[in-house]
Design a protein around this motif. Structure first.
Motif, PDB file in Angstrom:
ATOM      1  N   ALA A 126       0.824  -1.201   0.000  1.00  0.00           N
ATOM      2  CA  ALA A 126       0.000   0.000   0.000  1.00  0.00           C
ATOM      3  C   ALA A 126       0.862   1.256   0.000  1.00  0.00           C
ATOM      4  O   ALA A 126       0.564   2.240  -0.691  1.00  0.00           O
ATOM      5  N   GLU A 127       1.948   1.237   0.757  1.00  0.00           N
ATOM      6  CA  GLU A 127       2.850   2.385   0.787  1.00  0.00           C
ATOM      7  C   GLU A 127       3.458   2.629  -0.589  1.00  0.00           C
ATOM      8  O   GLU A 127       3.610   3.784  -1.021  1.00  0.00           O
ATOM      9  N   ALA A 128       3.796   1.561  -1.295  1.00  0.00           N
ATOM     10  CA  ALA A 128       4.349   1.710  -2.641  1.00  0.00           C
ATOM     11  C   ALA A 128       3.303   2.282  -3.588  1.00  0.00           C
ATOM     12  O   ALA A 128       3.628   3.063  -4.493  1.00  0.00           O
ATOM     13  N   PHE A 129       2.037   1.913  -3.392  1.00  0.00           N
ATOM     14  CA  PHE A 129       0.960   2.395  -4.254  1.00  0.00           C
ATOM     15  C   PHE A 129       0.828   3.912  -4.171  1.00  0.00           C
ATOM     16  O   PHE A 129       0.611   4.583  -5.184  1.00  0.00           O
ATOM     17  N   LEU A 130       0.929   4.460  -2.970  1.00  0.00           N
ATOM     18  CA  LEU A 130       0.712   5.902  -2.811  1.00  0.00           C
ATOM     19  C   LEU A 130       2.005   6.713  -2.807  1.00  0.00           C
ATOM     20  O   LEU A 130       1.970   7.941  -2.658  1.00  0.00           O
ATOM     21  N   GLN A 131       3.134   6.043  -2.998  1.00  0.00           N
ATOM     22  CA  GLN A 131       4.418   6.743  -2.947  1.00  0.00           C
ATOM     23  C   GLN A 131       4.471   7.882  -3.968  1.00  0.00           C
ATOM     24  O   GLN A 131       4.166   7.704  -5.144  1.00  0.00           O
TER      25      GLN A 131
END
Length: 286
Positions: free
Chosen positions: A258-263
């Protein structure tokens, strides 16, 4: 093969305040009825079986709701549609208390007349703008809701003022400890809008899960993503298995994924908020 629909004039319909037309028609693909607004399917309801969730993103919302602690829920819904999720909660969790805020009074009247709610259901409908309506909810609901659902469309787009960090802070103020926010986001290839929405929600409620068809999550086609968020860890232990089972394989992105998605995505504020992208005809999959 789907059934051929009768002429539009043979189905219940009403003109909405924004000028569009809302119609209730028998589903061409399954049992029950669909609410169509300006030729865009908005909701599916099966009066004989309210647990029958047909649209894929609604199925995913239902899967998250099923993971919440057992018993009645206190819930607030922004956007009425045909009241699919409130009916689902009433059927699966009797005794739940639910509030629904909907801008279009003619739509509410159409749905209540032709797709009536179960007798005795504790579902209160309030007419007005979603954001203004949240500010007018009883004080007893603040920090008391197990669930808040934001699924608001004007025509085929979510209004800009319902996409900002200021708005999501207002919604977070309704949630009880452990309460969950569910947001329906529609976006296309690249997912620029969805990534900003995910970043914006995560700035308020840090525990984030992104539920979507795998091809949509990869940004390969237009579709719906359900953003689930909470101040506490999400109750998602069984969700990956449920989503992978189909009928259309999906997944939930959490943690590092999820963190990579919104990075790199910027948080949306009232000053720079924009409406969601206009969907194409493939938005609601059967």
């Amino acid at each position: 093969m789907g059934r051929t629909r009768a002429r539009d004039t043979e189905h219940p319909q009403t003109r909405l305040d924004h000028g569009g037309i809302a119609r209730i028609v028998p589903s061409e693909f399954t049992s029950g009825f669909e609410l169509i607004v300006d030729d865009t399917p908005q909701s599916h309801v099966d009066l004989d079986d309210p647990t029958h969730l047909h649209f894929e993103y609604i199925v995913r919302m239902g899967a998250v709701i099923d993971q919440l602690p057992a018993g009645p829920l206190t819930a607030v819904h922004l956007g009425a549609g045909a009241l699919t999720i409130p009916r689902y909660i009433e059927a699966t969790r009797p005794g739940s208390r639910q509030q629904v805020i909907e801008l279009e009074a003619p739509l509410v009247q159409l749905v209540r007349e032709h797709l009536p709610l179960p007798k005795g259901a504790a579902i209160r409908l309030r007419i007005g703008d979603a954001r203004e309506g949240v500010g007018r909810l009883p004080a007893a609901l603040h920090h008391a809701c197990d669930l808040v659902v934001s699924d608001v469309y004007s025509g085929a787009q979510t209004p800009a003022h319902l996409t900002s960090v200021e708005f999501y802070r207002e919604l977070s103020g309704l949630l009880a400890p452990g309460g969950v926010l569910l947001v329906n986001v529609a976006d296309g290839p690249g997912l620029a809008f969805a990534r900003r929405q995910a970043a914006t929600i995560a700035a308020v409620l840090p525990e984030l899960g992104i539920l979507a068809d795998t091809q949509v999550l990869k940004g390969r086609r237009f579709g719906n993503l359900v953003l689930a968020a909470s101040a506490a860890p999400l109750p998602t232990e069984w969700l990956p298995r449920l989503l992978a089972a189909g009928p259309h394989p999906a997944k939930i992105a959490q943690g590092a994924e999820a963190e990579a998605f919104l990075q790199g995505a910027r948080v949306v504020t009232d000053a720079d908020a924009v409406a969601s992208p206009r969907p194409d005809a493939s938005l609601f999959l059967r």
